[in-house]
Design an enzyme around this catalytic site. Structure first.
Site, PDB file in Angstrom:
ATOM      1  N   LYS A  75     -14.960   7.797  -3.449  1.00 41.58           N
ATOM      2  CA  LYS A  75     -16.227   8.081  -2.752  1.00 41.58           C
ATOM      3  C   LYS A  75     -16.801   9.414  -3.219  1.00 41.58           C
ATOM      4  O   LYS A  75     -18.013   9.541  -3.457  1.00 41.58           O
ATOM      5  CB  LYS A  75     -15.991   8.109  -1.234  1.00 41.58           C
ATOM      6  CG  LYS A  75     -15.589   6.757  -0.673  1.00 41.58           C
ATOM      7  CD  LYS A  75     -15.026   6.848   0.752  1.00 41.58           C
ATOM      8  CE  LYS A  75     -14.285   5.553   1.081  1.00 41.58           C
ATOM      9  NZ  LYS A  75     -13.425   5.672   2.277  1.00 41.58           N
ATOM     10  N   LYS A 109       0.328  14.273   1.243  1.00 39.40           N
ATOM     11  CA  LYS A 109      -1.062  14.538   0.842  1.00 39.40           C
ATOM     12  C   LYS A 109      -1.300  16.041   0.649  1.00 39.40           C
ATOM     13  O   LYS A 109      -2.299  16.459   0.087  1.00 39.40           O
ATOM     14  CB  LYS A 109      -2.027  13.969   1.874  1.00 39.40           C
ATOM     15  CG  LYS A 109      -1.952  12.431   1.972  1.00 39.40           C
ATOM     16  CD  LYS A 109      -2.932  11.892   2.985  1.00 39.40           C
ATOM     17  CE  LYS A 109      -2.803  10.405   3.242  1.00 39.40           C
ATOM     18  NZ  LYS A 109      -3.474   9.565   2.217  1.00 39.40           N
ATOM     19  N   LYS A 168      -8.729  13.353   4.993  1.00 42.84           N
ATOM     20  CA  LYS A 168      -7.831  12.207   4.921  1.00 42.84           C
ATOM     21  C   LYS A 168      -6.818  12.355   6.046  1.00 42.84           C
ATOM     22  O   LYS A 168      -6.768  13.405   6.695  1.00 42.84           O
ATOM     23  CB  LYS A 168      -7.130  12.134   3.571  1.00 42.84           C
ATOM     24  CG  LYS A 168      -6.526  13.471   3.120  1.00 42.84           C
ATOM     25  CD  LYS A 168      -5.913  13.387   1.738  1.00 42.84           C
ATOM     26  CE  LYS A 168      -6.896  13.478   0.601  1.00 42.84           C
ATOM     27  NZ  LYS A 168      -7.034  12.256  -0.161  1.00 42.84           N
ATOM     28  N   ARG A 169      -6.015  11.312   6.276  1.00 40.68           N
ATOM     29  CA  ARG A 169      -4.947  11.454   7.251  1.00 40.68           C
ATOM     30  C   ARG A 169      -4.071  12.653   6.884  1.00 40.68           C
ATOM     31  O   ARG A 169      -3.906  12.980   5.705  1.00 40.68           O
ATOM     32  CB  ARG A 169      -4.086  10.170   7.276  1.00 40.68           C
ATOM     33  CG  ARG A 169      -4.714   9.042   8.064  1.00 40.68           C
ATOM     34  CD  ARG A 169      -4.978   9.428   9.488  1.00 40.68           C
ATOM     35  NE  ARG A 169      -3.739   9.529  10.220  1.00 40.68           N
ATOM     36  CZ  ARG A 169      -3.359   8.708  11.177  1.00 40.68           C
ATOM     37  NH1 ARG A 169      -4.143   7.708  11.555  1.00 40.68           N
ATOM     38  NH2 ARG A 169      -2.219   8.863  11.802  1.00 40.68           N
ATOM     39  N   HIS A 222       0.809  -1.231   0.000  1.00 38.53           N
ATOM     40  CA  HIS A 222       0.000   0.000   0.000  1.00 38.53           C
ATOM     41  C   HIS A 222       0.835   1.270   0.000  1.00 38.53           C
ATOM     42  O   HIS A 222       0.272   2.357   0.130  1.00 38.53           O
ATOM     43  CB  HIS A 222      -0.913   0.062   1.222  1.00 38.53           C
ATOM     44  CG  HIS A 222      -1.953  -0.997   1.271  1.00 38.53           C
ATOM     45  ND1 HIS A 222      -3.209  -0.849   0.757  1.00 38.53           N
ATOM     46  CD2 HIS A 222      -1.909  -2.249   1.777  1.00 38.53           C
ATOM     47  CE1 HIS A 222      -3.907  -1.947   0.952  1.00 38.53           C
ATOM     48  NE2 HIS A 222      -3.141  -2.820   1.574  1.00 38.53           N
ATOM     49  N   THR A 251      -8.850   6.191  -1.783  1.00 38.44           N
ATOM     50  CA  THR A 251     -10.183   5.616  -1.916  1.00 38.44           C
ATOM     51  C   THR A 251     -11.222   6.706  -1.644  1.00 38.44           C
ATOM     52  O   THR A 251     -12.342   6.635  -2.151  1.00 38.44           O
ATOM     53  CB  THR A 251     -10.399   4.433  -0.948  1.00 38.44           C
ATOM     54  OG1 THR A 251      -9.871   4.796   0.327  1.00 38.44           O
ATOM     55  CG2 THR A 251      -9.699   3.186  -1.445  1.00 38.44           C
TER      56      THR A 251
END
Ligand code: F58
Length: 796
Positions: A644, A538, A532-533, A353, A640
């Site tokens: 969504k 990110k 998100k985290r 991952h 992911t």
């Protein structure tokens, strides 16, 4: 399997029966908690009927069973999920209403099961849902953490962590299995006795099983999630107790329990590292014993193992399951090492991952050898066997004083998979380059997906209703049918209804935020969401920098025709990740100033919602207009959340990273706001020593936003608070925030322009929904069943 037909009065009776006899309460005095428990038990009864039948059928048919080993299952709430999967929404609602109770209040009373950090854990939960929907006989194996992921709150804008306590109240979904207790050894030494190798552990901890049934769509099948809890082999020392040392008398129990106490304890110190490795072995070893026990109950030839079981390692955390299976087959069951290795290899598969080097697990071999001495020997022999077959020394699982779990997993596994097309390619080119050259057929791609039951049907009932009305309800288990919506998108009447649904979802979010946080959001504005985290790759800091620059520009020219936006953030930072926590603090400080600015607040609001979890995501995703997926290309394995949002009609602003690439391919490039460097450009750019300064010099907006961090605009009480962030971005900027800023700004202005044409925007949003069907986790699981497991559905 036919579902028993129940009338709603029947269900009302079941609810009342559980309230009375399970909870011991009179409806007059029952609290929401009592109703929730009663409802959960009434629903659970139905699930158990399916569960028993599915388990029976699995034994009868003796097909291949899939075992999904994961350190995380981020399942969230289960009651609403059960009600939706059993298609009992109306029945449950009516039954509650007949007692004057509101279903939403009851559902919201359930705590989230937060047994995971983020994407990896949530993926495991979506997979469980799909495995049951498809009817693939499968078991999830993990740890029953007493405290899940910490609770996040803000004190003066800073993240503060407190323990999460989902098990404080009785948890109605699990079945304790006191008869399934497995002793797990640690430490000790290895002997050679009577021609056999014997490991004599110094310490024993018991793993006790807790089972949760996972029901699929329409209650046709249910699999088991089996979570292990740590127990002492001899929990209580009566002699010590009688001698007056009460604390020492239960010390064993307390120590054993720490193993399943918290999700990912801090591993920055030695004790933390040891506990983490113990957790990994604890649940992997218990699962392997359990898998073999089940196999033995139906077969007596170990050679059949690869035909009857497939084990999936969700990242390297359960990698020790490989050497453990091999150890049992060889040391305890007497197979030759070669045969044991061959069988193990054909049972094991591994999903990667991440490509981030710091996230690839490596253990100091002294620690490893101290806890698992026999496994260290076995890993050496695995390496030797691999070397003999493929003479190439650099590829060992054990080298440089470390045990490398990525290499170990790769060597042990029959199939290794990445989680998006780009990620799988990069795996082949980078972390597993040499191993891939030796085993070119081993790596396969299985692009992630999300369950449409939770991430559309249940979290967005209004959109689900509109879709069902338009194309029938088969899309819920066959998401690619959403493409049948396309003709309706040409119909303005239909598109208006689509927009009405989005607006209603936004209004509901506004009510929630006002009620819980006392902040009034402008429902007319574009809801631009990044959840998100928290991680530098990110790039939540890219988003907030652009927000700052935008705010500055609005202040320069407050009367221009600005497109109103609400910037919504949510996400937790790891407890020891100080830079990520500082970004949270910055966003909160920016929100404070910007939201109070009379010159801009009608067109720009910023909010960071605390304690991001699955339930909060279920509120946010349906209300989004714009999905922020802005990672540095090459760093986000898949994502992911991106799926969504697209599914719920929010176009993406994003880089060509992870599954964004495939999302853009599916929804069409005209319905996706692309910006930023590509993965190979990122690698090139990083070679330039002054990439950040060049970017800053070329874009005055960026320079001015960074200056605002330096001059204390957002922290007048502590002007130096964000200097280190500005310095990091100016002088190092590993994740290329500065280099992508200008193009991000451009893409954001394109978004503004597009949003002004509300009809065109609605069409773009609806096309995102209609074309996201491929991102169902059902499709992903079919891929695993066919390419990796060789497993079949048992639903006729
Ligand atoms: C995530 N990994 C990836 N790891 O980042 C994301 O791109 C992908 O979509 C998702 O897996 C599912 O494949 C992830 O969530 C973790 O949470 C680690 C767990 C172990 C500690 C470090 C974080």
């Amino acid at each position: 399997m036919a579902r028993s037909v129940q009338t709603s009065s029947n269900f009302r009776d079941a609810l009342l029966r559980h309230l009375t006899y399970t909870m011991g309460k009179d409806p007059e005095h029952a609290q929401p908690f009592d109703w929730r428990m009663a409802l959960s038990h009434a629903i659970r009864d139905r699930i158990v009927d399916t569960w028993v039948a599915s388990t029976r059928k699995t034994y009868e048919q003796d097909g291949k069973r899939v075992y999904y080993l994961s350190m995380e299952f981020l399942i969230g709430r289960l009651l609403e999920d059960g009600i939706f999967n059993l298609d009992m929404v109306e029945e449950a609602k009516e039954a509650l209403e007949s007692f004057g109770m509101d279903m939403r209040t009851i559902l919201d009373d359930e705590p989230d099961a937060a047994l995971g950090n983020g994407g990896l854990g949530r993926l495991a939960a979506c997979f469980l849902d799909s495995l049951s929907t498809i009817g693939c006989p499968a078991y999830g194996y993990g740890i029953r953490y007493e405290n899940g992921l910490f609770k996040q709150s803000f004190v003066d804008g800073c993240q503060v962590e407190s323990p999460e306590t989902w098990l404080q109240e009785p948890h109605p979904w699990e079945f304790e299995r006191p008869e399934v207790r497995i002793n797990i050894g640690f430490g000790g030494d290895v002997h050679f006795e009577n021609g056999k190798t014997v490991w004599r552990p110094a310490e024993m901890i018991q793993a006790e099983a807790f089972d949760t049934p996972i029901v699929g769509w329409q209650g046709r099948w249910a699999n088991t999630l089996r979570l292990w809890a740590g127990r002492a082999v001899d929990p209580f020392d009566l002699d010590l107790f009688n001698s007056g040392d009460f604390a020492a008398a239960s010390e064993h129990e307390a120590l054993a329990r720490t193993i399943s106490r918290v999700l990912y304890p801090e591993d920055s110190n030695e004790a933390g590292k040891e506990l983490r490795l113990k957790q990994e072995y604890f649940f992997s070893a218990a699962s392997i014993r359990d898998i073999l026990r089940r196999f033995d109950s139906q077969h007596n030839d170990l050679k059949l193992l690869p035909e009857k079981i497939a084990i999936q390692l969700n990242d390297t955390h359960p990698a020790i399951a490989g050497p453990e299976l091999l150890r049992i087959l060889h040391d305890e069951r007497g197979l030759s090492f070669e045969e044991a290795l061959h069988i193990t290899h054909h049972c094991m598969n591994y999903t990667n991952h991440t490509l981030l080097p710091e996230a690839l697990e490596r253990w100091d071999e002294r620690l490893f050898g101290r806890l698992l001495p026999r496994h260290l020997d076995i890993i050496n022999r695995i390496d030797d066997a691999h070397y003999k077959a493929n003479p190439h020394r650099t590829l060992s699982a054990r080298s440089d004083g470390q045990v490398k779990m990525g290499e170990l997993s790769f060597i042990m596994a029959n199939r290794v998979n990445g989680v998006s097309a780009l990620h799988t390619d990069l795996m082949k080119q980078t972390v597993f380059k040499e191993l891939n050259a030796l085993h070119p057929d081993r790596i396969v791609n299985e692009t992630n997906g999300v369950t449409p039951r939770r991430w559309l049907h249940s979290c967005n009932p209004a959109l689900s209703g509109l879709i069902t009305e338009t194309i029938g309800e088969d899309w819920i288990a066959d998401l690619e049918q959403l493409e049948k919506l396309e003709p309706s998108i040409e119909d303005q009447g239909w598109l208006d209804r689509f927009t009405d649904v989005k607006n209603a979802n936004k209004a509901a979010l506004c009510d929630y935020v006002a009620g819980v946080h006392g902040v009034n959001l402008n429902p007319e504005a574009m809801f631009d969401i990044q959840i998100k985290r928290m991680h530098e790759y990110k790039r939540q800091h890219l988003n907030i920098l652009e927000t700052i620059a935008h705010w500055q520009e609005i202040r320069d020219n407050p009367t221009a025709d600005w497109v109103p936006r609400v910037k919504i953030f949510a996400g937790k930072a790891a407890q020891g990740y100080h830079f990520a926590k500082d970004i949270i603090h910055l966003i909160n400080d920016v929100a404070k100033l910007v939201n109070a600015d009379a010159a801009t607040r009608d067109v720009l609001q910023v909010i960071f919602l605390p304690n991001y979890n699955v339930s909060l995501a279920e509120r946010l995703v349906p209300a989004a207009d714009l999905s922020e997926q802005i990672s540095t290309a090459g760093k986000e394995a898949s994502g992911t959340g991106n799926m969504k949002f697209a599914l719920n009609g929010a176009p993406t602003i994003g880089t060509l990273d992870g599954a964004n690439v495939e999302i853009r391919d599916h929804v069409g490039k005209e319905n996706f706001f692309l910006f930023g460097m590509l993965a190979d450009e990122v690698m090139q750019r990083r070679m330039m020593h002054d990439h950040a300064q060049q970017a800053i010099n070329a874009d005055p907006r960026l320079g001015r936003a960074l200056e605002a961090l330096r001059d204390g605009t957002f922290s007048p009480e502590d002007p130096g608070r964000y200097t280190h962030i500005a310095d990091n971005l100016t002088w190092s900027d590993y994740f290329l925030v500065c280099s992508d800023f200008t193009d991000y700004w451009r893409a954001q202005r394109e978004v503004d322009k597009a949003y002004q044409d509300r009809k065109a925007w609605a069409k773009m949003a609806a096309l995102n929904t209609a074309r996201s069907g491929w991102f169902s986790s059902d499709r992903t699981i079919h891929g695993y069943m066919c390419d990796i497991w060789g497993a079949k559905s048992l639903i006729p």
